[in-house]
Write an enzyme that holds these catalytic residues in place. Sequence first.
Site, PDB file in Angstrom:
ATOM      1  N   HIS A 109     -35.646 -28.716 -25.176  1.00 37.64           N
ATOM      2  CA  HIS A 109     -36.799 -28.049 -25.031  1.00 37.64           C
ATOM      3  C   HIS A 109     -37.907 -28.798 -24.753  1.00 37.64           C
ATOM      4  O   HIS A 109     -39.231 -28.444 -24.613  1.00 37.64           O
ATOM      5  CB  HIS A 109     -37.297 -27.302 -26.387  1.00 37.64           C
ATOM      6  CG  HIS A 109     -36.079 -26.271 -26.815  1.00 37.64           C
ATOM      7  ND1 HIS A 109     -34.966 -26.711 -27.610  1.00 37.64           N
ATOM      8  CD2 HIS A 109     -35.939 -25.098 -26.787  1.00 37.64           C
ATOM      9  CE1 HIS A 109     -34.189 -25.622 -27.817  1.00 37.64           C
ATOM     10  NE2 HIS A 109     -34.677 -24.766 -27.225  1.00 37.64           N
ATOM     11  N   ASP A 210      -7.051 -64.328 -40.042  1.00 42.84           N
ATOM     12  CA  ASP A 210      -5.638 -64.455 -39.659  1.00 42.84           C
ATOM     13  C   ASP A 210      -5.415 -65.245 -38.430  1.00 42.84           C
ATOM     14  O   ASP A 210      -5.505 -64.878 -37.329  1.00 42.84           O
ATOM     15  CB  ASP A 210      -5.373 -62.879 -39.252  1.00 42.84           C
ATOM     16  CG  ASP A 210      -3.641 -62.917 -38.814  1.00 42.84           C
ATOM     17  OD1 ASP A 210      -3.277 -64.027 -38.747  1.00 42.84           O
ATOM     18  OD2 ASP A 210      -3.487 -61.575 -38.331  1.00 42.84           O
ATOM     19  N   HIS A 213      -0.876 -64.946 -37.015  1.00 44.24           N
ATOM     20  CA  HIS A 213      -0.149 -64.024 -36.294  1.00 44.24           C
ATOM     21  C   HIS A 213      -0.131 -64.764 -35.014  1.00 44.24           C
ATOM     22  O   HIS A 213       0.763 -64.216 -33.971  1.00 44.24           O
ATOM     23  CB  HIS A 213      -1.163 -62.803 -35.844  1.00 44.24           C
ATOM     24  CG  HIS A 213      -2.323 -63.142 -34.890  1.00 44.24           C
ATOM     25  ND1 HIS A 213      -3.429 -64.020 -35.280  1.00 44.24           N
ATOM     26  CD2 HIS A 213      -2.576 -62.665 -33.838  1.00 44.24           C
ATOM     27  CE1 HIS A 213      -4.228 -63.966 -34.332  1.00 44.24           C
ATOM     28  NE2 HIS A 213      -3.787 -63.023 -33.338  1.00 44.24           N
ATOM     29  N   HIS A 218       1.136 -63.731 -29.916  1.00 43.33           N
ATOM     30  CA  HIS A 218       0.654 -64.523 -28.632  1.00 43.33           C
ATOM     31  C   HIS A 218       1.633 -65.258 -28.051  1.00 43.33           C
ATOM     32  O   HIS A 218       1.272 -66.109 -27.102  1.00 43.33           O
ATOM     33  CB  HIS A 218      -0.770 -65.178 -28.716  1.00 43.33           C
ATOM     34  CG  HIS A 218      -1.619 -64.059 -29.290  1.00 43.33           C
ATOM     35  ND1 HIS A 218      -1.802 -62.964 -28.791  1.00 43.33           N
ATOM     36  CD2 HIS A 218      -2.630 -64.254 -30.384  1.00 43.33           C
ATOM     37  CE1 HIS A 218      -3.033 -62.162 -29.474  1.00 43.33           C
ATOM     38  NE2 HIS A 218      -3.278 -63.096 -30.314  1.00 43.33           N
ATOM     39  N   ASP A 369      -2.450 -57.967 -29.203  1.00 44.36           N
ATOM     40  CA  ASP A 369      -3.271 -57.533 -30.542  1.00 44.36           C
ATOM     41  C   ASP A 369      -3.458 -56.202 -30.459  1.00 44.36           C
ATOM     42  O   ASP A 369      -3.323 -55.518 -31.582  1.00 44.36           O
ATOM     43  CB  ASP A 369      -4.732 -58.473 -30.306  1.00 44.36           C
ATOM     44  CG  ASP A 369      -4.743 -59.834 -30.631  1.00 44.36           C
ATOM     45  OD1 ASP A 369      -3.672 -60.206 -31.463  1.00 44.36           O
ATOM     46  OD2 ASP A 369      -5.532 -60.607 -30.512  1.00 44.36           O
TER      47      ASP A 369
END
Lengths: 435, 176
Positions: A109, A210, A213, A218, A369
Site C-alpha cells: 500500500h 571440536d 573430529h 577430514h 562437515d
Amino acid sequence: MANRTQDLNIIDLFDRENGIVKASIYSDPDVYKLEMERIFSRSWLFLGHEGQIPKFGDFLVTTMAEDSVIVSRQGDGTITAILNQCRHRGNRLCLADMGNSKSFRCTYHGWVYNSAGGLVGMPHETDGYHNKLNKAEWGAIRVPRVEIHKGLIFGNWDAEAPALSAALGDVAWYLDAFLDGAEGGIELSGPHRHHVKCNWKWQAEQHGTDFYHAAISHNSALTALNPPGAPPTSFEYTQTPDETGYQFGMPELGHGAAGWFPARNDGLVRFAPAPAPAYLGGPAREEMRARLGDIRTDEMGSLVMTVFPNLSLNRAARYLRVWQPRGPNRTEVVHYIILDKKMPEEVKDAIVRGTSFSFNASGLFEQDDSENVALCHRGASEGHISRQTPLNVQMGLGFGGPHPDFPGQINHVYAEEGARAFYSHWQDLLMGGAK
Amino acid sequence: MDTRTNDALRLQWSIEQFLYEETGLLEERRFAEWLALTTDDIVYAMPVRTTRTLRDFDKRFLPIERAGHFREDKQTLSIRVKKLADPKSWSENPPSVPRIFVTNVRVRETEIDDEFLVISSFMFTRTRMEQSYAPITGRREDILRRAETPYGFMLARRMIYIDHAALPGSGINTLI
C-alpha cells in the site's frame, strides 16, 4: 506453549556436572521456540561489518535468527537496524540483499519508512486516515541496541542487555586475533549462503570445541592435500609433534575456542595459494606481531572459535560465519572470507581461492562437515527412542583449569570444554537466568 | 541445404554430444576421465548470486575475485578428484547419485578459431540413501576448445551461474 515449556524440564536437557546432553534438544519444536524467546531475543547477534555499508544510505539485509532486519548507515555515520516489516500488514520492506537507499517503501500500500525505521508517510493519509494516524507510533520496529566491536556490528533485541563488551568478556582477546592484526582492520568478502538440514547448535557448539573430529572427518581432504607419494594421513593426526593444543571455555558467557597451539608451522597460511603465504609470512607477520604479540602471532594460527550463540570464526581458513536458525531442522550458513583491508589485490584473490577450495559450501573440508552434521541431526532427531538418548559431552571433564597465557577455563585441545561452556550458558538462558 | 547451414548444424551437434558425454562422466562418477577432458589452463568457477533491485541488477553476482562457491584451476580440480576416489571421503562413501540435465544449448563463435562459447541451462540433483536433495539450477557458460579427444573438444572454461541466492542441498560434493 506455557505448559509444554514447563514440561520441558530444562534442567534435564543438559547435565553439566556429568557432561550429558539429551538428543531431543536438536529437534524439539518447544526447545526451539524457547531458544528464540530467551536466547536470540536477549543475546548479542552478529549483523555485519562496518565496511559493508560505508556510505550514508548503504544497507544490508540479514537476519537475527529468523527475523529479517535492515542494517543501514545513517547520515551522521551511525548504524541502525530495523525489523524488515511494514507495520500495516507485515509485508517485507526491502527484498534486496544489499544496496543504497535512504528510505523503504512497502510494495503493498506504499507506506514509506526512512532507513532508521521512522514512518514518513503513506498514500491517502488525508482522505483515508483523516490525518489521525500518529506516524511516530507506527515506525518499523527498531533493534534497540546496536554496538560495534572493531568493525563487527552486533544487535540485541533486549534494551536492558549488558554492553557488548561485557557479553564478549575474555573471548575478545581471541576474537581480536582475527580483527586487529593489520592497520586499517579487516573487510568481509561475501556473504556466501547455503542451507544444511540440521539444527543451528550442531555447528555453533562444534566450532567452539571440536578439534577431535579433524583427523577422522577430514582424513581424505588432508590426504588429498599431501604431496604426491606421501602416506595417507593418520586417524591419530596431530598438527604439532608434541600433541599440544588448548581449548578455552567460558561457561558464564557460552563462548569457546580451540586450536593446536603452538602451530608454528603453517596455521596462518594453511589454505591460501601463492602469493598469500609469502605476504602473510613476511611483512604482514611482523606487523601482526607488533599489534597482537608473539603468542597470537606465532602460536594460534589454527584458532577456531564460537562467540555465543551463533557466530564462528576459523583463523587458518580465514572465515567468519553465522549459523542462522531456520526452524529446528534447518540452518542457513552465512559465510564470509576475512581479508585485511590493506592486503594487495593478488593476495586477497589467493586467499579467496584457498578458502573457497577448503571451506566454502563446496570446499574439501566443508563437504564432510556438512554431511556429518546433517547425519548427526537425523540420528538424534528421527525416532522416538533416538530422541531420548543421552549423548556424551565428557571429553576432558574435570581436567580444565587456568593457564598463564590464555584467558578463560583452559583444557587440552582434545576436550569438550567449549561445548560444555556452550550448553551451560544455553541452559542458563533457557531457564531465564544469567544474561 | 547450403554448406554454411550444414557446418553450423554439424558444430551444434558435435558440441551437444561433447556436453552430454562429459556430463555423463560426472553422473557416472568417472571423475578422472572427466578431468582428462579439461585443459591445463581450465578456469572452473561458480559465482555467488545476490538478490538486487533492477537498478543494481548488473551487480547480482559478487565479483569472482572476492567470492565463489567454486574457484578452481587444474590443480585444485585434480585434488578434488583425488579426494572423491578416497574411500575415507565420507560425504561420498557410500556415493551420492548425481544427475545433471543439460538443455537450451547455444553455440557462439569467439575471436579464437577453435574456441567456442557454449551457453546452456542445467539442473543438478543429488540423491543419497533414501534422500533427494533440493535441486540446483542455473546456467553454464563454457569455453570449448577443439582437441584430439574422443569427443573432439576439451573444456577450457566453465562458469556456473546458479539461480539461488542461498545454495540449497547442503553444499556440493561432486562437480557440475
